[in-house]
Design a protein around this motif. Structure first.
Motif, PDB file in Angstrom:
ATOM      1  N   THR A 275      32.639  38.054  43.511  1.00 20.28           N
ATOM      2  CA  THR A 275      33.132  36.774  44.049  1.00 20.28           C
ATOM      3  C   THR A 275      34.341  36.292  43.274  1.00 20.28           C
ATOM      4  OG1 THR A 275      30.996  36.066  44.937  1.00 20.28           O
ATOM      5  CG2 THR A 275      32.557  34.333  44.389  1.00 20.28           C
ATOM      6  N   ASP A 276      34.292  36.404  41.949  1.00 19.66           N
ATOM      7  CA  ASP A 276      35.443  35.976  41.140  1.00 19.66           C
ATOM      8  C   ASP A 276      36.659  36.855  41.410  1.00 19.66           C
ATOM      9  OD1 ASP A 276      34.049  33.909  40.026  1.00 19.66           O
ATOM     10  OD2 ASP A 276      33.540  34.968  38.166  1.00 19.66           O
ATOM     11  N   TRP A 277      36.429  38.138  41.627  1.00 22.62           N
ATOM     12  CA  TRP A 277      37.558  39.013  41.945  1.00 22.62           C
ATOM     13  C   TRP A 277      38.125  38.692  43.325  1.00 22.62           C
ATOM     14  CZ3 TRP A 277      40.897  41.486  39.296  1.00 22.62           C
ATOM     15  CH2 TRP A 277      40.576  42.035  38.052  1.00 22.62           C
ATOM     16  N   ILE A 278      37.274  38.365  44.265  1.00 23.10           N
ATOM     17  CA  ILE A 278      37.754  37.974  45.597  1.00 23.10           C
ATOM     18  C   ILE A 278      38.612  36.725  45.489  1.00 23.10           C
ATOM     19  CG2 ILE A 278      37.013  37.065  47.835  1.00 23.10           C
ATOM     20  CD1 ILE A 278      34.626  39.002  47.676  1.00 23.10           C
ATOM     21  N   LYS A 279      38.168  35.755  44.682  1.00 20.50           N
ATOM     22  CA  LYS A 279      38.969  34.543  44.453  1.00 20.50           C
ATOM     23  C   LYS A 279      40.311  34.901  43.821  1.00 20.50           C
ATOM     24  CE  LYS A 279      35.027  31.393  43.809  1.00 20.50           C
ATOM     25  NZ  LYS A 279      34.272  30.586  42.809  1.00 20.50           N
ATOM     26  N   GLN A 280      40.266  35.880  42.887  1.00 23.17           N
ATOM     27  CA  GLN A 280      41.500  36.284  42.202  1.00 23.17           C
ATOM     28  C   GLN A 280      42.512  36.876  43.184  1.00 23.17           C
ATOM     29  OE1 GLN A 280      42.377  36.513  38.368  1.00 23.17           O
ATOM     30  NE2 GLN A 280      44.044  36.162  39.804  1.00 23.17           N
TER      31      GLN A 280
ATOM     32  N   ILE B  92      50.093  46.513  39.846  1.00 20.42           N
ATOM     33  CA  ILE B  92      49.206  47.644  39.596  1.00 20.42           C
ATOM     34  C   ILE B  92      47.773  47.334  40.010  1.00 20.42           C
ATOM     35  CG2 ILE B  92      50.613  48.471  37.683  1.00 20.42           C
ATOM     36  CD1 ILE B  92      48.397  47.551  35.780  1.00 20.42           C
ATOM     37  N   PHE B  93      47.429  46.067  40.186  1.00 22.52           N
ATOM     38  CA  PHE B  93      46.075  45.720  40.627  1.00 22.52           C
ATOM     39  C   PHE B  93      45.843  46.095  42.095  1.00 22.52           C
ATOM     40  CE2 PHE B  93      46.604  42.913  36.955  1.00 22.52           C
ATOM     41  CZ  PHE B  93      45.385  43.080  36.308  1.00 22.52           C
ATOM     42  N   PHE B  94      46.896  46.507  42.776  1.00 18.47           N
ATOM     43  CA  PHE B  94      46.762  46.909  44.169  1.00 18.47           C
ATOM     44  C   PHE B  94      46.710  48.436  44.323  1.00 18.47           C
ATOM     45  CE2 PHE B  94      48.388  42.649  44.168  1.00 18.47           C
ATOM     46  CZ  PHE B  94      47.681  42.026  45.192  1.00 18.47           C
ATOM     47  N   ASP B  95      46.719  49.137  43.177  1.00 16.77           N
ATOM     48  CA  ASP B  95      46.539  50.596  43.160  1.00 16.77           C
ATOM     49  C   ASP B  95      45.294  50.882  42.339  1.00 16.77           C
ATOM     50  OD1 ASP B  95      48.968  50.881  44.486  1.00 16.77           O
ATOM     51  OD2 ASP B  95      50.097  51.118  42.622  1.00 16.77           O
ATOM     52  N   TYR B  96      44.230  51.293  42.974  1.00 14.12           N
ATOM     53  CA  TYR B  96      42.992  51.512  42.223  1.00 14.12           C
ATOM     54  C   TYR B  96      42.188  52.664  42.808  1.00 14.12           C
ATOM     55  CZ  TYR B  96      41.610  48.516  46.118  1.00 14.12           C
ATOM     56  OH  TYR B  96      41.450  47.981  47.379  1.00 14.12           O
ATOM     57  N   GLU B  97      41.363  53.248  41.954  1.00 15.93           N
ATOM     58  CA  GLU B  97      40.501  54.372  42.324  1.00 15.93           C
ATOM     59  C   GLU B  97      39.192  54.213  41.559  1.00 15.93           C
ATOM     60  OE1 GLU B  97      39.475  58.313  43.858  1.00 15.93           O
ATOM     61  OE2 GLU B  97      41.145  56.975  44.351  1.00 15.93           O
ATOM     62  N   ILE B  98      38.071  54.268  42.253  1.00 19.94           N
ATOM     63  CA  ILE B  98      36.786  54.109  41.582  1.00 19.94           C
ATOM     64  C   ILE B  98      36.508  55.315  40.701  1.00 19.94           C
ATOM     65  CG2 ILE B  98      35.452  55.073  43.511  1.00 19.94           C
ATOM     66  CD1 ILE B  98      33.284  52.938  42.774  1.00 19.94           C
ATOM     67  N   ALA B  99      36.154  55.063  39.447  1.00 15.25           N
ATOM     68  CA  ALA B  99      35.812  56.137  38.516  1.00 15.25           C
ATOM     69  C   ALA B  99      34.311  56.184  38.274  1.00 15.25           C
ATOM     70  CB  ALA B  99      36.546  55.944  37.185  1.00 15.25           C
ATOM     71  N   PHE B 100      33.662  55.044  38.426  1.00 14.66           N
ATOM     72  CA  PHE B 100      32.218  54.983  38.196  1.00 14.66           C
ATOM     73  C   PHE B 100      31.651  53.787  38.958  1.00 14.66           C
ATOM     74  CE2 PHE B 100      28.302  53.768  36.169  1.00 14.66           C
ATOM     75  CZ  PHE B 100      27.724  54.957  35.764  1.00 14.66           C
ATOM     76  N   GLY B 101      30.457  53.972  39.530  1.00 15.45           N
ATOM     77  CA  GLY B 101      29.754  52.833  40.098  1.00 15.45           C
ATOM     78  C   GLY B 101      29.660  52.821  41.613  1.00 15.45           C
ATOM     79  N   GLU B 102      29.545  51.615  42.159  1.00 15.23           N
ATOM     80  CA  GLU B 102      29.244  51.385  43.565  1.00 15.23           C
ATOM     81  C   GLU B 102      30.501  51.409  44.435  1.00 15.23           C
ATOM     82  OE1 GLU B 102      26.271  50.805  45.185  1.00 15.23           O
ATOM     83  OE2 GLU B 102      25.290  51.438  43.329  1.00 15.23           O
TER      84      GLU B 102
ATOM     85  N   ASP C 163      35.090  48.974  48.250  1.00 17.38           N
ATOM     86  CA  ASP C 163      35.408  48.701  49.659  1.00 17.38           C
ATOM     87  C   ASP C 163      35.594  47.205  49.896  1.00 17.38           C
ATOM     88  OD1 ASP C 163      35.195  51.390  50.166  1.00 17.38           O
ATOM     89  OD2 ASP C 163      33.138  51.276  50.926  1.00 17.38           O
ATOM     90  N   ALA C 164      34.793  46.401  49.226  1.00 18.84           N
ATOM     91  CA  ALA C 164      34.894  44.941  49.398  1.00 18.84           C
ATOM     92  C   ALA C 164      36.245  44.425  48.911  1.00 18.84           C
ATOM     93  CB  ALA C 164      33.760  44.240  48.645  1.00 18.84           C
ATOM     94  N   ILE C 165      36.734  44.974  47.806  1.00 16.74           N
ATOM     95  CA  ILE C 165      38.058  44.593  47.289  1.00 16.74           C
ATOM     96  C   ILE C 165      39.139  45.005  48.284  1.00 16.74           C
ATOM     97  CG2 ILE C 165      39.755  44.986  45.453  1.00 16.74           C
ATOM     98  CD1 ILE C 165      37.443  43.304  44.490  1.00 16.74           C
ATOM     99  N   THR C 166      39.007  46.213  48.819  1.00  9.24           N
ATOM    100  CA  THR C 166      39.985  46.710  49.801  1.00  9.24           C
ATOM    101  C   THR C 166      40.017  45.821  51.038  1.00  9.24           C
ATOM    102  OG1 THR C 166      39.644  48.983  49.034  1.00  9.24           O
ATOM    103  CG2 THR C 166      40.658  48.702  51.199  1.00  9.24           C
ATOM    104  N   ASP C 167      38.858  45.410  51.524  1.00 10.91           N
ATOM    105  CA  ASP C 167      38.786  44.532  52.701  1.00 10.91           C
ATOM    106  C   ASP C 167      39.509  43.219  52.447  1.00 10.91           C
ATOM    107  OD1 ASP C 167      37.354  46.405  54.113  1.00 10.91           O
ATOM    108  OD2 ASP C 167      35.390  45.517  53.659  1.00 10.91           O
TER     109      ASP C 167
END
Length: 638
Positions: A439-444, A462-472, A477-481
């Motif tokens: 939620t805080d990241w969505i606000k960000q 650079i916060f708009f270029d990302y690749e998951i390295a570990f986790g869910e 996907d939620a950040i991308t949406d």
């Protein structure tokens, strides 16, 4: 086998490569020697660690599953249907199978004897090319875009099937071979080889190879009494010698052994038998080399229990990158392999931190951002990352965040010991600003995109270029949406992003000379990262977001995809894609040469041709700049 059956098999095979490269008579010859194997459902044809068969296989009907063991679990690698070729390991290696082949349903497969098919490989360049490319890339049939007649090899590099690695994989071999004269007595040569624990000796004349003697020659020509041991090696040596240059790849060496039906290759200064001997490559060397590939590096990473072990893998990756650059392998292939290995290193660093701290109190995603997120990090540059954990109740929030901050500090410290310096701007998950709930990241992201510029010191592209390295993955996907939902008709955001893209200092001055650093540590050098590469990175990102291009972060691939979805400007995008690769290669070479980030280049050290090449690569940037000005209303932030 009767002519009618052989005719039917030949007619079947001719529909699929590599058999479609053979003549009808050749196909009949192959078909006549074929064995027909009936497999009941779930019946195994061969399995991991089985000794190699003397045939490879083609599916006639049914489905064959190919599986491997990864992390103690059987993983389905591929399904083979009619016309698919598999079980090729006997062509290229002497060690046992590394896959299991099992019938998914009642199936019939054709067993083609290796010794029958080998002559067609040696005589037909198209068949050879098919096998070479397929073996090196470990993909489906590279010549068949519709996946008919795909060829499956038995070399497993990684779960994700890294591409073309054996075209540039390093090959270690004996660089101090035994060299003997043509007048050497066979007995003396045998004794010399025994004393040195080596199975071959090169017969030379003025240090140039004229023949070779191997253990096989002693067994086939001496042990059976054909020649006495008092003769000279001239009687038993194989001549001429098959020679290769010093930078021969694993795949090239394997196919030469196959083509010429020999067990050794002589390495010479220029790859011919008219230059000095530099070493000897044996079949054993190739088997060892197969254990030194990205798949093995990935396994080493998974087993690593310390930063020191991870650092050793990273150093091997640097060697791999350097070898690939030296062999002029396309940069996108190198990015792909390097990106997978670096992601695995990041993942293992997070896992080691978890092993130290205990299980996480909530689900989370560790995202590599910047060049790691784009899978463009070939050199040891700084690390960039963010951590997003799932929403938790208010009373748990502080404890949960404290855990993830500790986790991030441990993980980033491990990566720093591996060789990835801390980000000087603090763009890391260990920074409390970049470790927070979904939620805080969505606000960000909402703040960055809906009110850009109000807190411009907080936003970095650079916060708009990302690749998951570990986790869910769902968290990523939620950040991308959020990003792509906010990008719709967002004139203000693209105004900001467009101006930010054009804000970089130009690479060339009015007189078309390089703009060099005027002071500081790098005075007199050209900042290839910020003046040349980053404008292309920023431009690709800008158009990717504006045209709703999801799931592609790599700059080169973004430009290639943009050329397809925005064909009116395809030429500009493709020029930018090529320019990005050229500039990136200049930077990588600089970094490898001087063990630096490669950001600053001494123009005076470049040849005239390279200076012109570098300058020409800067041309598309002007076209991209004009396209940005044309496409976006750059007013408020100009």
């Amino acid at each position: 086998m009767s002519n009618s059956i052989a005719e039917n098999i030949a007619n079947f095979l001719k529909e699929y490569p590599p058999f479609n490269y053979l003549s009808h008579d050749e196909l009949i010859q192959v078909a006549t020697s074929i064995g027909v194997v009936n497999l009941d459902k779930h019946k195994t044809l061969f399995q991991i660690d089985d000794k190699l068969h003397d045939s490879f296989y083609v599916v006639a009907s049914g489905v064959i599953n190919l599986s491997v063991i990864a992390d103690a679990e059987e993983t389905l690698l591929n399904k083979c249907y009619a016309g698919d070729v598999f079980g090729l390991r006997p062509f290229f290696a002497k060690n046992n199978y590394m896959m299991t082949a099992k019938a998914r349903e009642d199936s019939i497969v054709y067993a083609i004897p290796i010794n029958v098919f080998k002559p067609f490989v040696a005589q037909n360049s198209q068949v050879l090319d098919f096998l070479l490319e397929s073996f090196a890339t470990n993909t489906r049939n590279p010549f068949d875009k519709e996946n008919r007649g795909k060829l499956i090899t038995d070399n497993v590099y990684t779960e994700n099937q890294t591409t073309e690695i054996q075209y540039f994989q390093s090959l270690a071999y004996n660089k101090t071979p035994i060299k003997i004269a043509v007048t050497t007595v066979i007995k003396d040569a045998a004794q010399l080889m025994t004393e040195n624990l080596i199975d071959s000796a090169i017969v030379t004349d003025q240090n140039q190879p004229i023949g070779i003697v191997t253990d096989t020659d002693f067994r086939s020509k001496i042990a059976n009494g054909r020649f006495p041991i008092t003769n000279t090696v001239e009687k038993i040596m194989s001549s001429p010698v098959i020679t290769v240059p010093e930078n021969v790849s694993v795949a090239e060496a394997q196919l030469l052994l196959l083509k010429h039906n020999v067990s050794h290759l002589c390495v010479t200064a220029d790859g011919s038998d008219k230059s000095d001997v530099k070493g000897i490559i044996s079949e054993h060397d190739l088997i060892v080399a197969q254990a030194n590939n990205p798949g093995v590096l990935i396994k080493e990473i998974k087993r690593a229990l310390s930063p020191k072990e991870l650092k050793q893998v990273r150093e091997k990756l640097t060697d791999l990158i350097q070898a690939s650059i030296a062999k002029n392998i396309p940069l996108p292939h190198i990015y792909n392999i390097s990106g997978e290995i670096i992601t695995a290193i990041v993942k293992r660093s997070v896992e080691l931190a978890i092993l130290d701290l205990g299980s996480p109190p909530a689900r989370f995603a560790w995202l590599s951002i910047g060049s790691q997120g784009r899978k463009e990090q070939l050199l040891l540059t700084d690390q960039d990352s963010i951590l997003v954990f799932e929403d938790v109740s208010v009373e748990k929030y502080r404890d949960v965040k404290d855990y993830f901050l500790k986790l991030a500090k441990r993980a980033t410290a491990i990566l720093e010991k591996v060789g990835y310096e801390f980000c000087p701007n603090g763009h890391m998950a260990s920074n409390m600003l970049w470790c927070k709930s979904l939620t805080d990241w969505i606000k960000q992201y909402n703040s960055w995109m809906k009110t850009p510029g109000e807190k411009s010191n907080d936003i970095s592209s650079i916060f708009f270029d990302y690749e998951i390295a570990f986790g869910e993955g769902k968290i990523e996907d939620a950040i991308t949406d959020v990003i792509f939902n906010n990008s719709k008709n967002n004139v203000l955001f693209f105004d900001y992003l467009g101006n930010d893209t054009l804000r970089k200092n130009p690479p060339l001055n009015f007189f078309k000379k390089f703009n060099l650093e005027e002071d500081g540590e790098h005075k007199g050098k050209f900042d290839i990262k910020n003046r040349a590469i980053m404008p292309l990175v920023d431009g690709a990102r800008l158009f990717a977001i504006s045209l709703n291009l999801r799931g592609i972060n790599n700059t080169y691939l973004r430009f290639k995809q943009l050329a397809m979805i925005d064909p009116k400007y395809s030429e500009i995008y493709l020029n930018c894609a090529d320019a990005f690769l050229i500039l990136s290669k200049f930077r990588t070479l600089e970094g490898l040469k001087n063990d630096t980030s490669g950001d600053f280049i001494n123009i005076d050290e470049l040849s005239k041709a390279d200076r012109e090449k570098l300058k020409n690569a800067l041309g598309p940037m002007k076209e991209l700049e004009e396209l940005i000005k044309d496409k976006f209303r750059l007013t408020q932030f100009s």
